[in-house]
Write a protein that holds these residues in place. Structure first.
Motif, PDB file in Angstrom:
ATOM      1  N   ALA A   4      85.854 -92.885  13.327  1.00 62.44           N
ATOM      2  CA  ALA A   4      86.206 -94.051  14.250  1.00 62.44           C
ATOM      3  C   ALA A   4      84.871 -94.496  15.258  1.00 62.44           C
ATOM      4  CB  ALA A   4      86.946 -93.192  15.429  1.00 62.44           C
ATOM      5  N   ARG A   5      83.846 -94.239  15.384  1.00 62.46           N
ATOM      6  CA  ARG A   5      83.138 -94.989  15.469  1.00 62.46           C
ATOM      7  C   ARG A   5      81.540 -95.463  14.799  1.00 62.46           C
ATOM      8  NH1 ARG A   5      81.333 -93.087  21.059  1.00 62.46           N
ATOM      9  NH2 ARG A   5      82.504 -91.372  21.967  1.00 62.46           N
ATOM     10  N   GLY A   6      82.602 -95.527  13.694  1.00 58.92           N
ATOM     11  CA  GLY A   6      81.482 -96.296  12.118  1.00 58.92           C
ATOM     12  C   GLY A   6      80.341 -95.031  12.042  1.00 58.92           C
ATOM     13  N   ASN A   7      80.170 -93.616  12.404  1.00 61.55           N
ATOM     14  CA  ASN A   7      79.090 -92.673  12.375  1.00 61.55           C
ATOM     15  C   ASN A   7      78.178 -93.823  12.766  1.00 61.55           C
ATOM     16  OD1 ASN A   7      79.628 -90.716  10.549  1.00 61.55           O
ATOM     17  ND2 ASN A   7      80.841 -91.887   9.308  1.00 61.55           N
ATOM     18  N   ASP A   8      78.040 -94.619  14.163  1.00 62.75           N
ATOM     19  CA  ASP A   8      77.107 -95.159  14.553  1.00 62.75           C
ATOM     20  C   ASP A   8      75.537 -93.968  15.260  1.00 62.75           C
ATOM     21  OD1 ASP A   8      77.310 -94.652  17.343  1.00 62.75           O
ATOM     22  OD2 ASP A   8      79.190 -96.422  18.085  1.00 62.75           O
ATOM     23  N   LYS A   9      75.290 -94.297  15.925  1.00 63.38           N
ATOM     24  CA  LYS A   9      73.837 -94.291  16.563  1.00 63.38           C
ATOM     25  C   LYS A   9      74.243 -92.835  17.424  1.00 63.38           C
ATOM     26  CE  LYS A   9      72.179 -96.923  20.261  1.00 63.38           C
ATOM     27  NZ  LYS A   9      70.498 -97.547  20.268  1.00 63.38           N
ATOM     28  N   SER A  10      75.786 -93.122  18.169  1.00 66.68           N
ATOM     29  CA  SER A  10      75.702 -92.457  19.636  1.00 66.68           C
ATOM     30  C   SER A  10      76.692 -91.084  18.300  1.00 66.68           C
ATOM     31  CB  SER A  10      77.075 -93.266  19.626  1.00 66.68           C
ATOM     32  OG  SER A  10      78.481 -93.072  18.706  1.00 66.68           O
ATOM     33  N   VAL A  11      76.634 -90.870  17.637  1.00 68.36           N
ATOM     34  CA  VAL A  11      77.307 -89.728  16.648  1.00 68.36           C
ATOM     35  C   VAL A  11      75.960 -88.769  16.595  1.00 68.36           C
ATOM     36  CG1 VAL A  11      77.285 -88.553  14.667  1.00 68.36           C
ATOM     37  CG2 VAL A  11      78.866 -90.668  15.546  1.00 68.36           C
ATOM     38  N   ALA A  12      74.556 -89.706  17.051  1.00 71.61           N
ATOM     39  CA  ALA A  12      73.164 -88.507  16.730  1.00 71.61           C
ATOM     40  C   ALA A  12      72.988 -87.663  18.102  1.00 71.61           C
ATOM     41  CB  ALA A  12      72.118 -89.245  16.122  1.00 71.61           C
ATOM     42  N   SER A  13      73.457 -89.132  18.806  1.00 73.29           N
ATOM     43  CA  SER A  13      73.234 -88.104  20.662  1.00 73.29           C
ATOM     44  C   SER A  13      74.147 -87.291  21.026  1.00 73.29           C
ATOM     45  CB  SER A  13      73.696 -89.983  21.122  1.00 73.29           C
ATOM     46  OG  SER A  13      73.902 -89.457  23.297  1.00 73.29           O
ATOM     47  N   PHE A  14      75.176 -87.328  20.787  1.00 71.27           N
ATOM     48  CA  PHE A  14      76.735 -86.690  21.046  1.00 71.27           C
ATOM     49  C   PHE A  14      75.962 -85.180  20.217  1.00 71.27           C
ATOM     50  CE2 PHE A  14      79.794 -89.703  21.193  1.00 71.27           C
ATOM     51  CZ  PHE A  14      80.172 -89.831  22.605  1.00 71.27           C
ATOM     52  N   THR A  15      75.844 -85.472  18.990  1.00 71.39           N
ATOM     53  CA  THR A  15      75.000 -83.585  18.846  1.00 71.39           C
ATOM     54  C   THR A  15      73.984 -83.082  19.083  1.00 71.39           C
ATOM     55  OG1 THR A  15      75.301 -84.771  16.045  1.00 71.39           O
ATOM     56  CG2 THR A  15      74.002 -82.590  16.551  1.00 71.39           C
ATOM     57  N   ARG A  16      73.051 -84.365  19.710  1.00 65.46           N
ATOM     58  CA  ARG A  16      71.777 -83.596  20.095  1.00 65.46           C
ATOM     59  C   ARG A  16      72.074 -82.976  21.784  1.00 65.46           C
ATOM     60  NH1 ARG A  16      68.758 -81.529  22.095  1.00 65.46           N
ATOM     61  NH2 ARG A  16      66.290 -81.838  22.375  1.00 65.46           N
ATOM     62  N   TYR A  17      73.338 -83.165  21.616  1.00 68.76           N
ATOM     63  CA  TYR A  17      73.914 -82.867  23.311  1.00 68.76           C
ATOM     64  C   TYR A  17      75.164 -81.850  23.190  1.00 68.76           C
ATOM     65  CZ  TYR A  17      71.284 -85.952  25.757  1.00 68.76           C
ATOM     66  OH  TYR A  17      69.311 -87.013  26.691  1.00 68.76           O
ATOM     67  N   GLY A  18      75.282 -81.894  22.219  1.00 62.56           N
ATOM     68  CA  GLY A  18      75.595 -80.414  22.507  1.00 62.56           C
ATOM     69  C   GLY A  18      77.650 -80.621  21.645  1.00 62.56           C
ATOM     70  N   ARG A  19      78.016 -81.724  21.540  1.00 64.19           N
ATOM     71  CA  ARG A  19      79.406 -82.350  21.677  1.00 64.19           C
ATOM     72  C   ARG A  19      79.436 -82.997  19.766  1.00 64.19           C
ATOM     73  NH1 ARG A  19      83.053 -80.366  24.197  1.00 64.19           N
ATOM     74  NH2 ARG A  19      80.762 -78.466  23.619  1.00 64.19           N
ATOM     75  N   ASN A  20      80.130 -82.708  18.849  1.00 57.03           N
ATOM     76  CA  ASN A  20      79.907 -82.315  18.063  1.00 57.03           C
ATOM     77  C   ASN A  20      81.498 -82.878  17.754  1.00 57.03           C
ATOM     78  OD1 ASN A  20      77.644 -81.802  16.720  1.00 57.03           O
ATOM     79  ND2 ASN A  20      78.299 -79.878  16.690  1.00 57.03           N
TER      80      ASN A  20
END
Length: 734
Positions: free
Chosen positions: A274-290
């Protein structure tokens, strides 16, 4: 803070740092080489000492000898143990009402109205003095005050009649659990017998919960990352959650650390797409919310009401900036929240300049007139970092007693530089600024930073980019008022290894040198790691808050008495001084005593969690110790680390042991030093859902078993604040 990761695992503490940052593989070659006072006046009063503040260098004094009490023995009893020359009582516990209109706490799961009750899991707290008539602030007020207390999390099974219901969560249960988090401010007063009680209907009393309107301040205010349907401008947000350690500011407010907040939010399994695999995905991964991450309590399942919907951070709207959903809601958590306890109607402020991570406490450097302020902070997760914020504004004593305390907070905390620590194996270290101007950050392949606000909102990623040093779960930090040295507790790390086999693990190094196995409760030895934790201390170059380099050593290693002196018990702890998983940390401005609190799951077969009193020496007072490990391939790994002098019995003593299943956390005292406040968090938390209806199965009944509150000796256990006094009325620790 939650339980030691060897027995209880919080998803936010597992560790999400898989960067290959250096962790001291070089060998260390050489040995490393009283009272808090502040001039000023409140309402025209003369110079006074400020409880909770560190002094200027010129005002620091050498304390007279303390620690005259007999050490308390280890205990697994469901009670609080203090020295025989001291007494304690309960001041306030979970559910106690903060206004007359709210009924007394029944403690049977039927209670409601948690917006006006003391929250759960009492944690860090600060003391704010009042005049004897209660009409004005008085920093030296020892008879009347406001006590501001964090409420970190929940022992939620005891909040409901039959424990926690399955998902979707009933609205009635979520309406209890949400406001049971946050912060309480209560007025307290000394009584004729010398004991304190809280004033149930004080105009100062307030709750700050996850629903309380808050202000976003600092570099991230108005940034695209902060926009939600609640605040399309990104300038306000709601509430605070998972509040852990605290900090007492030089202008008389409290900083409250938002720690393990990420686990409260849900993302659906399709959210990356839904996010288009944008950079927010990297942020969520780093903060533990896959994507697909389940939330801790499932509040988002309680219906479409906005107060529940906000915990679903999936992208559901069509806007480009997130102003029509809560895709950015998690970005509004993870900060130091500033609260003015004296102003019951003031909105708390999120200080984004201090970075976003799993905040513990905040410790200010010693105040130097005409120099900037420094605030020290830790990120409590495995293999995370230690940080420092340095203000642009230079300290002036005139700001010690301002009319507008939160405006003064903006002056010092909204503009400045955020640094992360890199530790060198030779006992030195450096602070690296987290700035978009740094090519390592601007060009980081792991995340495309847009601006400085992005750097601060994603401070973990920025710290990754500059190669910060991975540490063993940095918890509380505190400044020694006599020396200006900064102490950090590193509570434990099950992922500290000799043989590293995955990206989630880190190899032993000079600042995190131990990895060993330990048996628990007579069982087999577990997987190697830093089981018992340690306390690191550092000294800034020239003792200046804005210094870019420092020296360090390890003040104290947690260990069981009798364990291997060459690899585990490096501080030679004895039966009266041994401890595991140091967590809470605070220096008394009255006595200079360092109070060390534990949050342990590795040594609880021998003793419940505890609090010790210490009179630390100075950095470099010990020697370099060498640890030699044999790796799986037969090769040898040698680590050398500077270790402080082994504490003599007169300078480290166990002062308190808590009830079963508890954590000891949060400590402050009256400015005269004669009354101490300590929090007993989550006693009896290990009870299973199946046994909620069976009081005989509870592991703890504190504080009902000492006659406090409803339920008697078989009561449901409750987190509580206790008050400790010396029987002769003397200063605590004397």
């Amino acid at each position: 803070m939650q339980q030691n990761d060897s027995s209880w695992t919080d998803a936010d503490e597992i560790g999400h740092n898989d960067t290959p940052n250096e962790t001291f593989h070089a060998v260390l070659d050489a040995r490393l080489s009283r009272r808090s006072m502040l001039l000023g006046g409140l309402g025209g009063t003369a110079a006074v000492a400020l409880g909770g503040l560190v002094p200027t260098e010129a005002e620091a004094k050498v304390t007279r000898p303390w620690m005259g009490f007999k050490p308390v023995a280890k205990s697994v009893a469901d009670m609080v143990s203090v020295p025989s020359t001291y007494s304690f009582g309960v001041l306030i516990a979970v559910g106690d009402p903060l206004r007359d209109a709210t009924p007394d706490y029944a403690n049977n799961g039927t209670d409601t109205d948690f917006e006006w009750r003391s929250g759960d899991h009492h944690d860090g707290m600060e003391y704010f003095g009042l005049s004897d008539d209660g009409l004005s602030a008085d920093r030296m007020g020892s008879n009347r005050a406001l006590l501001a207390t964090n409420h970190e999390a929940l022992t939620d099974q005891f909040l409901h009649v039959n424990g926690v219901s399955a998902r979707p969560r009933p609205v009635s249960e979520s309406l209890k659990e949400i406001p049971a988090h946050g912060i309480s401010v209560v007025e307290i007063q000394r009584q004729a017998d010398g004991n304190f009680k809280y004033l149930r209907n004080s105009a100062y009393n307030r709750r700050i919960t996850p629903n309380t309107p808050a202000v976003i301040s600092g570099p991230a205010r108005g940034n695209a990352l902060m926009k939600t349907v609640y605040s399309p401008t990104g300038t306000t947000c709601r509430g605070t959650i998972n509040n852990c350690g605290t900090g007492y500011t030089p202008w008389g407010t409290m900083l409250s650390g938002e720690e393990n907040w990420a686990g409260y939010f849900f993302r659906n399994s399709n959210d990356n797409t839904a996010r288009g695999n944008d950079k927010s995905v990297a942020s969520f991964t780093r903060y533990g919310r896959n994507a697909g991450s389940s939330s801790r309590h499932g509040w988002e399942t309680s219906g479409s009401d906005d107060q529940f919907r906000r915990f679903d951070i999936s992208k559901t709207g069509t806007s480009a900036d997130g102003s029509d959903d809560y895709r950015n809601e998690m970005n509004t958590f993870g900060y130091m929240l500033e609260v003015d306890p004296y102003s019951a109607n003031s909105a708390p402020v999120k200080r984004t300049g201090l970075g976003r991570f799993a905040h513990e406490s905040a410790a200010f450097a010693r105040l130097v007139e005409g120099r900037p302020l420094a605030v020290y902070m830790g990120d409590d997760s495995r293999n995370e970092y230690m940080y420092k914020f340095v203000s642009n504004a230079k300290w002036t004593a005139a700001d010690a007693y301002p009319a507008d305390r939160l405006a003064t907070g903006s002056k010092y905390l909204d503009k400045g530089k955020l640094y992360v620590a890199k530790f060198n194996a030779d006992g030195t270290g450096a602070w690296v600024e987290l700035t978009i101007a740094n090519p390592l950050i601007a060009g980081y392949a792991g995340y495309a930073f847009a601006d400085q606000a992005d750097v601060l909102v994603n401070a973990r990623l920025a710290a990754d980019a500059v190669g910060a040093t991975k540490m063993d779960r940095p918890e509380w930090c505190a400044t020694n008022p006599n020396t200006g040295e900064i102490f950090y507790t590193l509570t434990n790390n099950s992922n500290r290894k000799v043989d590293v086999t995955s990206s989630s693990q880190s190899q032993v190094d000079a600042a995190n040198p131990r990895s060993y196995s330990d048996s628990y409760n007579g069982g087999a030895a577990g997987s190697p790691g830093n089981v018992n934790g340690h306390i690191l201390r550092m000294k800034e170059r020239d003792n200046l808050p804005g210094a870019l380099t420092f020296r360090w050593d390890v003040y104290l290693f947690g260990a069981e008495a009798g364990s291997d002196l060459s690899k585990v018990n490096l501080s030679s702890l004895t039966d009266n001084t041994d401890l595991s998983s140091p967590d809470g940390l605070w220096f008394s401005p009255t006595t200079g005593i360092c109070w060390i609190q534990t949050d342990d799951g590795a040594y609880t077969d021998k003793t419940n969690c505890m609090m010790l009193a210490a009179l630390p020496g100075t950095l470099g007072d010990g020697s370099v110790k060498t640890l030699t490990y044999t790796k799986a391939d037969g090769s040898t790994l040698t680590v050398q680390t500077p270790v402080g002098a082994a504490p003599i019995p007169e300078k480290l003593k166990r002062f308190l042991v808590g009830p079963v299943d508890c954590e000891i956390t949060g400590v402050c005292e009256t400015p005269d030093g004669k009354t101490m406040f300590v929090n007993i968090q989550h006693p009896g938390e290990s009870i299973s859902q199946a046994n909620v209806a069976n009081p005989a199965a509870y592991t703890s009944h504190f504080p009902g078993n000492i006659g406090y509150g409803a339920g008697g000796a078989m009561a449901r256990p409750r987190s509580a604040t206790i008050v400790i006094r010396k029987n002769d009325g003397g200063v605590i620790g004397s």
